[in-house]
Design a protein around this motif. Structure first.
Motif, mmCIF file in Angstrom:
data_model
loop_
_atom_site.group_PDB
_atom_site.id
_atom_site.type_symbol
_atom_site.label_atom_id
_atom_site.label_comp_id
_atom_site.label_asym_id
_atom_site.label_seq_id
_atom_site.Cartn_x
_atom_site.Cartn_y
_atom_site.Cartn_z
ATOM 1 N N ASP A 1 2.581 6.511 -8.711
ATOM 2 C CA ASP A 1 2.448 5.803 -7.437
ATOM 3 C C ASP A 1 2.723 6.699 -6.244
ATOM 4 O O ASP A 1 2.254 6.426 -5.149
ATOM 5 C CB ASP A 1 3.401 4.607 -7.403
ATOM 6 N N ILE A 2 3.501 7.746 -6.457
ATOM 7 C CA ILE A 2 3.761 8.673 -5.359
ATOM 8 C C ILE A 2 2.576 9.605 -5.176
ATOM 9 O O ILE A 2 2.179 9.934 -4.064
ATOM 10 C CB ILE A 2 5.050 9.478 -5.622
ATOM 11 N N LEU A 3 1.977 9.995 -6.303
ATOM 12 C CA LEU A 3 0.888 10.967 -6.214
ATOM 13 C C LEU A 3 -0.430 10.346 -5.754
ATOM 14 O O LEU A 3 -1.227 10.997 -5.085
ATOM 15 C CB LEU A 3 0.680 11.644 -7.574
ATOM 16 N N VAL A 4 -0.645 9.097 -6.133
ATOM 17 C CA VAL A 4 -1.942 8.471 -5.831
ATOM 18 C C VAL A 4 -2.239 8.446 -4.318
ATOM 19 O O VAL A 4 -3.326 8.849 -3.906
ATOM 20 C CB VAL A 4 -2.024 7.064 -6.450
ATOM 21 N N PRO A 5 -1.316 7.964 -3.459
ATOM 22 C CA PRO A 5 -1.647 7.972 -2.030
ATOM 23 C C PRO A 5 -1.897 9.377 -1.490
ATOM 24 O O PRO A 5 -2.731 9.569 -0.600
ATOM 25 C CB PRO A 5 -0.409 7.347 -1.373
ATOM 26 N N VAL A 6 -1.161 10.346 -2.029
ATOM 27 C CA VAL A 6 -1.377 11.728 -1.601
ATOM 28 C C VAL A 6 -2.787 12.156 -1.986
ATOM 29 O O VAL A 6 -3.503 12.800 -1.207
ATOM 30 C CB VAL A 6 -0.336 12.660 -2.246
ATOM 31 N N LEU A 7 -3.192 11.772 -3.203
ATOM 32 C CA LEU A 7 -4.517 12.147 -3.702
ATOM 33 C C LEU A 7 -5.615 11.488 -2.874
ATOM 34 O O LEU A 7 -6.578 12.143 -2.458
ATOM 35 C CB LEU A 7 -4.626 11.731 -5.169
ATOM 36 N N THR A 8 -5.463 10.185 -2.616
ATOM 37 C CA THR A 8 -6.499 9.493 -1.821
ATOM 38 C C THR A 8 -6.565 10.077 -0.420
ATOM 39 O O THR A 8 -7.646 10.248 0.154
ATOM 40 C CB THR A 8 -6.241 7.975 -1.738
ATOM 41 N N GLY A 9 -5.404 10.397 0.142
ATOM 42 C CA GLY A 9 -5.375 11.014 1.472
ATOM 43 C C GLY A 9 -6.072 12.364 1.474
ATOM 44 O O GLY A 9 -6.878 12.673 2.346
ATOM 45 N N ALA A 10 -5.784 13.172 0.453
ATOM 46 C CA ALA A 10 -6.373 14.511 0.388
ATOM 47 C C ALA A 10 -7.890 14.438 0.222
ATOM 48 O O ALA A 10 -8.635 15.176 0.887
ATOM 49 C CB ALA A 10 -5.755 15.286 -0.778
ATOM 50 N N ILE A 11 -8.349 13.539 -0.631
ATOM 51 C CA ILE A 11 -9.801 13.411 -0.849
ATOM 52 C C ILE A 11 -10.486 12.953 0.435
ATOM 53 O O ILE A 11 -11.528 13.477 0.824
ATOM 54 C CB ILE A 11 -10.094 12.427 -2.002
ATOM 55 N N SER A 12 -9.879 11.986 1.112
ATOM 56 C CA SER A 12 -10.519 11.488 2.343
ATOM 57 C C SER A 12 -10.519 12.566 3.421
ATOM 58 O O SER A 12 -11.475 12.667 4.199
ATOM 59 C CB SER A 12 -9.832 10.218 2.833
ATOM 60 N N ILE A 13 -9.474 13.391 3.453
ATOM 61 C CA ILE A 13 -9.460 14.495 4.440
ATOM 62 C C ILE A 13 -10.569 15.489 4.112
ATOM 63 O O ILE A 13 -11.286 15.956 5.003
ATOM 64 C CB ILE A 13 -8.091 15.199 4.445
#
Lengths: 269, 929
Positions: free
Chosen positions: B237-249
């Protein structure tokens, strides 16, 4: 006149002239003639259009018709320029260009005037006079034409008597300085101040803020073909509101150190 | 939305493959991303003023220059001048330099023996200090030199490096580097030497952007990780938002590469914003998933619960946030338009990645063996919430009063807000470039300028003294007002020429047109082409200034315009133009755009809520906790002297776009809880218990994330971070105080929601009353009704009662009877009505008192439709009304036919009357099964 001088010089008690000294007067006469010639025949200077610089010749491109412009080298192409004006060239172009046509024509007329007046002269009593640093009274006293008395011709357009460019002024300055004869000085070709003609003569009050004039050029020619070299002084009025259009003041004298006068019966052009 | 989430959960590898493919595609465009700072980006797109400004720049030249500034107590020392002359020559050789204006080139117009001289002041270098002092004195009398090339005290000298119009292929960095190299030898010669101008400002901003991109992103990530750790405590759950943020960036940067949108002061904020804002929906989805897991539900069931509960909410919150970002571009300013498009599209990417990646990953987590029980989030949450609500309700009037007082105080601060929109203001106060600009503004007339254009359309107009005096009058006015230290115009050159020819002590205009004509013969047009058109029908007054506040600038220009309007000759037209003027247009637009974007956002939000709850009052009340932070924001800006600029103008719209999400979460959760509990207080408790932690944690994450922007050295970005954090904090307070109090005062759940799905889908549409009507039409009519329970044998209405309602049987059965007469003994049954049947309509339509008695023969639920509501529907929805009456007419007619049939057959029981009727093919009386 020159021969009289030589004769006078030779009448003085002197030793028997040597071969060189016998030739000296001839050399001096020749030199004097050359000097007189060079003084009389030096090319006039102008203020170049658009730059205002002192030049002997300038190049100017002006409209000669609604669509066409030509370049003239003044004074070399003065004839061409005058022909163009006769055909109406000076009506074309902007207001500034039409005014430049006026200046070109004035310059050309002046050159033509000098050239026609450049005849052989016998007497030169003006070229050694320093007009730029002179007593204004000497110049202003030059009598012009009193038509009623002498039935002489008035000066052509653009020509003036000095009195016409002098400003009559107050009896004393703001600091209480009174006019005096000593202040009637032209210095480095400039006089600025007031004049007053009093019973004991002309007096002047120098004032660098007042109107005046500047001598911009002095040429020499026999403008009335009387055998006496004349000085042709071009001067411009100085002072707020005055047109900075060159005026021509001819002066002459017929004796060395004699009074100046305005030459009469100028050579027409 | 629910279906999409489950689809992604069922096809995780497809999802991961698609995301990877798009990411690789985006990565190929990364090398096209570039940093570009330009003054035009702060201006309005399609501004008509811009076209005029460009026309004037074409004719008279652009006034933008780079200044070489030199400070020294002995400026005119011969050796120093030699070094300076060499430096000027080197600069003139640079390919992008049109010319250099300095004392080595500016003409010293004077008269020498009656002839004009126009050679430059330093055509010949002075031999000694006295000569140098003389040059300085002469130059300071020249309006084209004083305050532009020389300071008043003669201690600062400058050279104006005029750049070529076509600078393609030369970027600001190359330009500034080349100039710095050319002036490097001067640093050891003069006390202080530097070059400054807008290319330097842009270069400084560009450097800072690049540096901050690498500095701020890690901080933003850190803030996010901390918030996630505190809430979710699960590695996935900590990594998922980071991942979605990175992909969208990554996708957003790819979009920038494709579209050519550059990184500038505002668009550089987008990556950090996506990290901060994009994580909130991740947190809500994951939180809902884990809550379901806590109730011992399996992965798939938990995913279904997540999709069911959060699907619609996540979509709606995305829409509001998207509108919030997109609305920033309304103002029409290019940089803000770029930001609006980029940020909203980036958010769209983030949304798509979130709603596809999260279900896909969560469905794989169990299979990958990454699943482990999560720890309970908070114990005793229920008791805390109950206590909080009690206190809040008890002291609600005090609390609301305090908030109202705070609002009124904030309103007082709003008129104090100033607008200040300047590229130089982007730099920090201690920035070297900014300090150098301020130095120029102090010692000289200023780095900025604008032009006043006077024209008549008639050739040679400005060769007449009358019109030249008009120009001079405007210049005198500006000087007397102290608005500028340097104004230069054609009149100044003409005055200098006149001074030279007339040998005056002071420059002054010619006294007559004749004198002007004389002077024009000696005027070189090249010296005045920046100030007069070739036909002298149009002239320019160049006004240099050091005004850095747009408010002051507006007052400045208004004063000048007022003077012009009152004094200008009717034959002339005047117009003020320049980059300073364009900036003002952009400022007005920014202010307007700010208000429009907030209004749009709140309007859309009210619309969404009103449609959801089919009650405009709910929409308006829901807007209150979001309008409050806007008022507080502007009030704080007013009192704290925080100007409205390119950064702060975005804060309100973006922050509100995010803040409304929490209100949406509250309302939609409350809606769900009320439907299941039918009890408002219980629903409020459940809502607070369920939403407090996610709302609190996302708000804290957002506040921490926005505060990351305070690490920026850009003033607008710094203020954006502070103000956005303030809005989120205030919105959080409002959501926990105003929202619960507001929703507790309203019935947020409507009748339609309370009806069971079966009733909504089957019974009601097939009822005779609603035959042939669309579901929304039925719903519209139903919302005007009441649902009432009746016990067995309970009387619905008696004879003699006012016939003001008709009844639709939802459950049970009702019998309508004629009262028993002594001679008959038993009451006559007029009709029996079961589920879907309508009765009691005849008295309503006739306006008569009841003649019959209606009794529930078993426990029943009746939908009561009043005469008033009927007439209201007819009045406001005539089409629905006409359909209702048509159906009523058919129903009453059919009942008459059945009644007659009974009379004919002598059957008084009213049992199955239709069985005896022979219906035609077109009969409307056939009941549907």
């Amino acid at each position: 006149m020159i021969q009289d001088l030589i004769k006078t010089g030779s009448r003085a008690s002197r030793p028997e002239p040597g071969p060189f000294s016998r030739r000296l007067p001839i050399v001096a006469l020749t030199l004097l003639l050359v000097l007189v010639q060079s003084n009389a025949w030096s090319d006039p200077h102008f203020r170049a259009p658009y730059s205002g610089e002192r030049v002997e010749t300038y190049e100017i491109t002006l409209p000669v018709s609604a669509q066409h412009k030509e370049t003239f080298h003044i004074p070399r192409d003065c004839d061409l320029a005058q022909n163009a004006v006769r055909l109406g060239a000076d009506q074309w172009g902007t207001r500034v260009e039409r005014r430049v046509w006026d200046k070109v024509m004035q310059d050309c007329y002046y050159v033509a005037f000098l050239q026609r007046a450049r005849t052989q002269v016998a007497h030169d009593f003006v070229s050694d006079f320093d007009f730029r640093n002179s007593d204004l009274r000497e110049l202003a006293a030059a009598a012009g034409c009193d038509n009623a008395k002498d039935r002489c011709e008035s000066l052509p357009p653009g020509f003036v008597e000095l009195k016409q460019v002098l400003t009559h002024g107050p009896r004393e300055s703001e600091e209480g300085v009174k006019p005096s004869a000593e202040q009637c000085r032209v210095e480095n070709g400039v006089f600025r101040g007031w004049v007053s003609f009093q019973p004991d003569g002309m007096k002047c009050l120098l004032d660098r803020h007042a109107n005046g004039f500047r001598m911009v050029a002095i040429d020499y020619a026999d403008v009335n073909a009387d055998g006496y070299l004349d000085a042709v002084i071009r001067l411009v009025p100085l002072g707020r509101g005055l047109r900075h259009h060159p005026l021509i003041l001819p002066l002459t004298r017929t004796t060395p150190g004699g009074p100046f006068s305005v030459p009469q019966h100028l050579v027409r052009f | 939305m629910r279906r999409f989430l489950m689809l992604c959960a069922d096809r995780p590898w497809w999802v991961l493959s698609l995301l990877l493919a798009f990411s690789l595609l985006a990565a190929t465009q990364l090398d096209r991303v570039h940093v570009r700072i330009s003054t035009e980006e702060l201006l309005l797109i399609d501004d008509p003023e811009r076209a005029y400004y460009e026309e004037i720049s074409q004719q008279f030249g652009d006034e933008q220059v780079v200044l070489l500034l030199i400070r020294d107590p002995v400026l005119m020392a011969p050796a120093k001048l030699v070094a300076l002359q060499d430096a000027v020559r080197r600069i003139e050789q640079l390919p992008f330099v049109e010319r250099v204006e300095s004392l080595f080139s500016v003409p010293h117009v004077r008269s020498v023996d009656g002839y004009l001289k126009k050679d430059p002041y330093l055509e010949r270098l002075p031999d000694d200090a006295a000569g140098g002092a003389a040059v300085l004195q002469q130059a300071l009398a020249d309006p084209f030199v004083k305050y532009t090339l020389l300071s008043e005290d003669g201690g600062v000298m400058s050279a104006a490096i005029v750049l070529r119009e076509d600078l393609s292929g030369v970027d600001d960095l190359a330009l500034t580097t080349a100039v710095d190299e050319a002036i490097e030898p001067l640093r050891g010669v003069y006390q202080e030497t530097f070059a400054i101008g807008h290319p330097y400002v842009r270069t400084a901003i560009s450097h800072q952007i690049q540096e901050e991109q690498t500095r701020l992103l890690p901080y933003a990530l850190g803030a996010l990780l901390i918030a996630l750790f505190l809430l979710l405590r699960h590695v996935v759950d900590i990594l998922v938002p980071v991942l979605t943020g990175a992909i969208s960036i990554l996708w957003t940067l790819g979009l920038m590469g494709v579209t050519g949108i550059p990184l500038n002061v505002v668009t550089s904020m987008v990556p950090v914003l996506l990290i901060i804002v994009g994580s909130t929906e991740d947190i809500h989805l994951l939180s809902e998933f884990r809550r379901a897991q806590l109730k011992r539900k399996g992965t798939r069931v938990s995913l279904q619960v997540m999709a069911e509960r959060m699907g619609r909410i996540v979509l709606l919150t995305f829409v509001t946030t998207y509108i919030g970002f997109f609305s920033v571009g309304i103002s029409g300013i290019e940089a803000l338009w770029q930001f609006g498009v980029l940020a909203s599209t980036g958010l769209l990417f983030n949304f798509l990645v979130t709603v596809s990646l999260i279900p896909a990953l969560l469905s794989l987590v169990g299979r990958w063996g990454l699943e482990r029980p999560t720890r309970p989030l908070i114990r005793g949450c229920g008791r805390l919430v109950a206590a909080y609500w009690r206190q809040l309700h008890r002291y609600r009037w005090w609390i609301l009063g305090s908030l109202l007082a705070a609002t009124l105080v904030a309103l007082l601060g709003i008129p104090r807000i100033e607008v200040n929109h300047s590229a130089i203001e982007s730099l920090a106060k201690d920035s070297q470039v900014r300090q150098q600009v301020e130095q120029v503004n102090r010692d000289l007339a200023g780095l900025d300028s604008f032009s006043i254009i006077l024209e008549s359309g008639i050739q040679d107009t400005f060769l007449k003294v009358r019109y030249l005096e008009q120009v001079e009058a405007i210049q005198d006015f500006i000087q007397q007002q102290g608005l500028s230290r340097s104004t230069t115009a054609f009149t100044d050159y003409l005055a200098m020429l006149n001074m030279a020819f007339q040998e005056l002590n002071q420059a002054s205009l010619p006294a007559s047109d004749d004198v002007v004509d004389e002077l024009m013969v000696f005027l070189d047009y090249r010296h005045v082409q920046a100030y007069a058109s070739p036909d002298y029908s149009r002239v320019r007054i160049l006004v240099r200034h050091a005004v850095d506040s747009t408010g002051e600038m507006q007052v400045f220009l208004d004063d000048i315009q007022g003077f012009i309007d009152a004094n200008l000759d009717p034959g002339l037209r005047a117009r003020i133009t320049g980059s300073s003027v364009l900036t003002l247009s952009a400022t007005d637009s920014m202010l307007r755009g700010q208000l429009e974007s907030i209004a749009l956002l709140l309007g859309v939000f009210i619309l969404i809520i009103s449609v959801l709850f089919t009650d405009i009052r709910v929409g308006l009340l829901a807007a209150l906790p979001n309008a409050f932070p806007v008022v507080v924001l502007f009030g704080v800006m007013g009192f704290a002297d925080i100007p409205l600029n390119i950064g702060t103008t975005m804060a309100a719209a973006i922050a509100i776009g995010i803040a409304v999400d929490d209100t949406l979460h509250f309302l939609l959760r409350y809606n769900q809880e009320l439907k299941s509990s039918h009890h408002q207080v219980a629903a409020i408790h459940a809502t607070l218990a369920a939403e407090s932690l996610p709302v609190l944690s996302t708000s804290v994450a957002l506040i921490a994330g926005f505060l990351v922007f305070t690490l920026s050295d850009f003033q607008p970005v710094f203020l954006f971070g502070v103000l956005s954090a303030l809005v989120i904090a205030t919105a959080l307070l409002a959501d926990f105080v105003i929202t619960p109090l507001a929703i507790s005062s309203l019935r947020l759940v409507n009748l339609w929601d309370l009806l069971s799905a079966q009733l909504r889908r089957e019974l009601i549409p097939n009822s005779a009353l609603f035959r042939g009507m669309r579901p929304w039409q039925i719903r519209r009519f139903i919302l005007a009704s009441d649902l009432v329970d009746y016990a067995r044998e309970q009387i619905v209405f008696e004879p003699g009662d006012e016939g003001s309602r008709m009844y639709l049987v939802m459950e049970g059965a009702v019998e309508v009877r004629l009262p028993a007469k002594p001679e008959i003994g038993e009451p006559v049954v007029v009709g029996r009505f079961g589920a879907g049947d309508l009765f009691g309509d005849v008295a309503v339509l006739a306006g008569e008192l009841r003649r019959t008695r209606a009794v529930a023969t078993e426990a029943s639920v009746l939908l009561e439709l009043s005469r008033e509501s009927l007439y209201n529907v007819v009045k406001h929805h005539p089409f629905i009304g006409s359909r209702i009456f048509y159906n009523l007419a058919i129903d009453v007619s059919c009942r008459w036919i059945r009644f007659i049939s009974r009379i004919e057959s002598g059957d008084k029981s009213a049992e199955q009357p239709d069985a005896r009727l022979k219906h035609t093919e077109t009969s409307q009386c056939v009941r549907k099964p």
